[in-house]
Design an enzyme around this catalytic site. Structure first.
Site, PDB file in Angstrom:
ATOM      1  CG  ASN A 210      32.886  19.739  34.804  1.00  0.00           C
ATOM      2  OD1 ASN A 210      32.226  20.137  35.641  1.00  0.00           O
ATOM      3  ND2 ASN A 210      31.465  20.656  34.232  1.00  0.00           N
ATOM      4  CE  LYS A 289      23.229   9.545  17.174  1.00  0.00           C
ATOM      5  NZ  LYS A 289      23.609   8.181  17.098  1.00  0.00           N
ATOM      6  N   PRO A 307      23.167  32.321  32.692  1.00  0.00           N
ATOM      7  CG  PRO A 307      21.493  30.862  34.220  1.00  0.00           C
ATOM      8  CD  PRO A 307      22.446  30.210  32.503  1.00  0.00           C
ATOM      9  CG  ASP A 308      28.216  33.687  37.493  1.00  0.00           C
ATOM     10  OD1 ASP A 308      28.081  33.141  38.154  1.00  0.00           O
ATOM     11  OD2 ASP A 308      29.370  34.160  36.804  1.00  0.00           O
ATOM     12  CE  LYS A 339      36.398  32.667  38.112  1.00  0.00           C
ATOM     13  NZ  LYS A 339      36.526  31.492  37.665  1.00  0.00           N
ATOM     14  CE  LYS A 343      32.317  34.167  38.741  1.00  0.00           C
ATOM     15  NZ  LYS A 343      31.179  32.969  38.510  1.00  0.00           N
TER      16      LYS A 343
HETATM   17  O1  PMT Z   1      33.393  17.106  42.031  1.00  0.00           O
HETATM   18  P1  PMT Z   1      35.353  17.126  42.576  1.00  0.00           P
HETATM   19  O2  PMT Z   1      35.047  16.013  41.043  1.00  0.00           O
HETATM   20  O3  PMT Z   1      35.585  16.852  43.753  1.00  0.00           O
HETATM   21  O4  PMT Z   1      35.795  18.401  42.038  1.00  0.00           O
HETATM   22  C1  PMT Z   1      35.409  19.298  42.863  1.00  0.00           C
HETATM   23  C2  PMT Z   1      35.586  20.906  41.792  1.00  0.00           C
HETATM   24  C3  PMT Z   1      37.094  21.362  41.636  1.00  0.00           C
HETATM   25  C4  PMT Z   1      34.488  21.185  40.941  1.00  0.00           C
HETATM   26  C5  PMT Z   1      35.928  21.904  43.060  1.00  0.00           C
HETATM   27  O5  PMT Z   1      36.666  22.098  43.834  1.00  0.00           O
HETATM   28  C6  PMT Z   1      35.524  23.564  42.393  1.00  0.00           C
HETATM   29  O6  PMT Z   1      36.820  23.813  42.103  1.00  0.00           O
HETATM   30  N1  PMT Z   1      34.033  24.020  42.311  1.00  0.00           N
HETATM   31  C7  PMT Z   1      33.859  25.074  41.358  1.00  0.00           C
HETATM   32  C8  PMT Z   1      34.258  24.485  39.364  1.00  0.00           C
HETATM   33  C9  PMT Z   1      33.837  26.228  39.070  1.00  0.00           C
HETATM   34  O7  PMT Z   1      33.456  26.262  38.559  1.00  0.00           O
HETATM   35  O8  PMT Z   1      34.736  27.280  39.169  1.00  0.00           O
HETATM   36  P2  PMT Z   1      34.482  28.848  38.161  1.00  0.00           P
HETATM   37  O9  PMT Z   1      36.235  29.344  38.214  1.00  0.00           O
HETATM   38  O10 PMT Z   1      34.513  28.595  36.990  1.00  0.00           O
HETATM   39  O11 PMT Z   1      33.750  29.374  38.981  1.00  0.00           O
HETATM   40  C10 PMT Z   1      33.231  30.715  39.720  1.00  0.00           C
HETATM   41  C11 PMT Z   1      32.326  30.380  40.951  1.00  0.00           C
HETATM   42  O12 PMT Z   1      31.380  30.624  40.202  1.00  0.00           O
HETATM   43  C12 PMT Z   1      32.084  28.565  41.541  1.00  0.00           C
HETATM   44  O13 PMT Z   1      31.375  28.807  42.732  1.00  0.00           O
HETATM   45  C13 PMT Z   1      30.871  28.143  40.311  1.00  0.00           C
HETATM   46  O14 PMT Z   1      29.808  27.625  41.323  1.00  0.00           O
HETATM   47  C14 PMT Z   1      30.202  29.634  39.774  1.00  0.00           C
HETATM   48  N2  PMT Z   1      29.864  29.772  38.986  1.00  0.00           N
HETATM   49  C15 PMT Z   1      30.316  29.375  37.322  1.00  0.00           C
HETATM   50  C16 PMT Z   1      29.774  29.661  36.509  1.00  0.00           C
HETATM   51  C17 PMT Z   1      28.395  29.728  36.235  1.00  0.00           C
HETATM   52  N3  PMT Z   1      27.593  29.938  34.900  1.00  0.00           N
HETATM   53  N4  PMT Z   1      27.318  30.036  37.515  1.00  0.00           N
HETATM   54  C18 PMT Z   1      28.196  29.638  39.285  1.00  0.00           C
HETATM   55  O15 PMT Z   1      27.697  29.279  39.675  1.00  0.00           O
END
Ligand code: PMT
Length: 400
Positions: A210, A289, A307-308, A339, A343
């Site tokens: 991403n 590849k 995994p989350d 969330k 979580k």
């Molecule tokens: O890195 P930059 O370019 O500065 O951009 C910053 C950002 C936009 C990435 C940052 O500010 C941000 O919003 N980070 C969270 C991105 C995200 O994955 O959000 P989510 O809504 O999908 O996840 C929710 C939470 O669960 C987050 O704390 C994430 O770290 C966590 N997560 C998600 C999926 C997973 N498998 N494991 C996790 O721990």
């Protein structure tokens, strides 16, 4: 008046950024600091002692062997007088002399004789800054506990673009305030933090990822370190420099990030999940590849759930204070609150990533932080400013 009764010795060395020193003195005095200026000989080629004397309302010292000055406040007294020595600008030459432990003029001598913390605001041409000799000197100074504030990157007086710009006076004043605060907000707190994207391999040359640049997470690491935390940063692949005094562990995939976090979470007090972790990964990773097959117009890749990580931290019986992010494009508040509950987080920073100029891979951001029974907006600002506000907010809730 966050620096009332604080005594700051401002060292000025020779560089074009010395023209900002007068402004720096004024801004330090705005916060109530008593400021005394010590100049190197070459600094006087860029700004006059008279100017700095006028703005500081104190005599400017520049000579180690001046009987008149020694009869007033001698160099040892001056070294003991300071609560903080800030050298801004700190030239490559001055830092080399400090790294070598030289006492060849008043400012370098004071640095050896002082019990006070010393902070340097490097300022020089970007090539000089990146030179291996300068970097080695910076590492030596940092390993002795000298604080390195900056430099910033950008366009330089010589026309180059790159790292080597002195931090702006207001930013340096903020660092002084934090450094001299009675008790840093997160003193002694062990923070584990994730940042950046993950990469989920399809084959040896391709992956799903991403747009996360890591800027937000790295700014949080820096702000937390400034606030006194011991910071471990678990980082996906990014092109950023590790903030000073932060331990960084590099990972690629969500599974690796999960493994590193779970192996370290028992030793942390605070966990912040800022990483943009891939929710899914390819079920199969091809060992070679993947080839394009002539008549196949489509290719199907089966994904399986990762995994989350933050949910696993939230599920621990002895969990740290846990702060998540929610990057959303619609119904931001609703998804963030979901969330927070699901979580088992203590706080969540909702990030509306549908808005131009904020969120992924930008320099600025805006957040709304939610916790059980409360919320606080953190309006659009550069990511470091925002990170400092977020850390202050987290510290207030963590300390409750
Ligand atoms: O890195 P930059 O370019 O500065 O951009 C910053 C950002 C936009 C990435 C940052 O500010 C941000 O919003 N980070 C969270 C991105 C995200 O994955 O959000 P989510 O809504 O999908 O996840 C929710 C939470 O669960 C987050 O704390 C994430 O770290 C966590 N997560 C998600 C999926 C997973 N498998 N494991 C996790 O721990």
């Amino acid at each position: 008046m966050r620096l009332a009764d604080k005594r700051i010795l401002l060292g000025v060395s020779g560089g074009i950024a010395a023209y900002k020193s007068a402004e720096l003195v004024r801004r330090l005095k705005d916060q109530g600091a008593d400021v005394r200026v010590v100049m190197t000989h070459s600094a006087k080629e860029f700004i006059t002692p008279l100017t700095l004397q006028a703005v500081s309302a104190n005599p400017v010292a520049d000579s180690l062997l001046d009987p008149a000055a020694e009869a007033g406040m001698g160099h040892i007294e001056l070294a003991k007088w300071a609560d903080l020595i800030l050298i801004a600008p700190a030239s490559a030459n001055l830092m080399a002399r400090m790294a070598a432990g030289m006492a060849d003029e008043l400012l370098t001598t004071l640095c050896l004789a002082t019990p006070a913390p010393i902070a340097l605001a490097p300022a020089m041409n970007q090539q000089m800054y990146l030179n291996a000799a300068t970097q080695a000197n910076l590492n030596t100074l940092a390993s002795r506990g000298i604080l390195l504030w900056g430099p910033a990157a950008g366009s330089q007086a010589c026309g180059d673009v790159g790292p080597g710009r002195m931090l702006e006076p207001l930013e340096l004043v903020e660092r002084c305030c934090q450094q001299l605060a009675a008790e840093p907000l997160l003193a002694g707190v062990r923070l584990l933090l994730t940042a950046g994207p993950t990469r989920e391999a399809l084959d040896p040359v391709r992956y799903i990822s991403n747009h996360s640049s890591g800027k937000m997470g790295y700014a949080i690491a820096r702000a937390a370190r400034e606030a006194g935390a011991e910071v471990t940063l678990v980082s996906g692949p990014v092109a950023l420099t590790t903030p000073a005094d932060v331990t960084r562990v590099d990972v690629e995939s969500a599974e690796q990030m999960h493994q590193v976090v779970m192996s370290r979470v028992g030793e942390c007090d605070l966990f912040i999940g800022c990483a943009a972790v891939a929710d899914y990964r390819p079920e199969q990773v091809a060992s070679q590849k993947i080839k394009k097959i002539g008549d196949n117009d489509q290719m199907v890749v089966k994904l399986v759930k990762n995994p989350d990580i933050i949910a696993a931290v939230g599920a621990l019986s002895a969990k740290p204070f846990t702060v998540g992010f929610a990057a959303e494009t619609v119904d931001v508040e609703q998804y963030a609150l979901d969330k927070l509950q699901r979580k088992r987080l203590d706080m969540i920073a909702a990030n509306d990533v549908s808005r131009e100029g904020q969120g992924f891979n930008t320099d600025d951001n805006a957040l709304t932080v939610f916790w059980q029974g409360g919320q606080a907006p953190l309006p659009l600002a550069d990511k470091l400013t925002l990170a400092r506000q977020l850390i202050a907010l987290i510290a207030r809730h963590y300390r409750r």
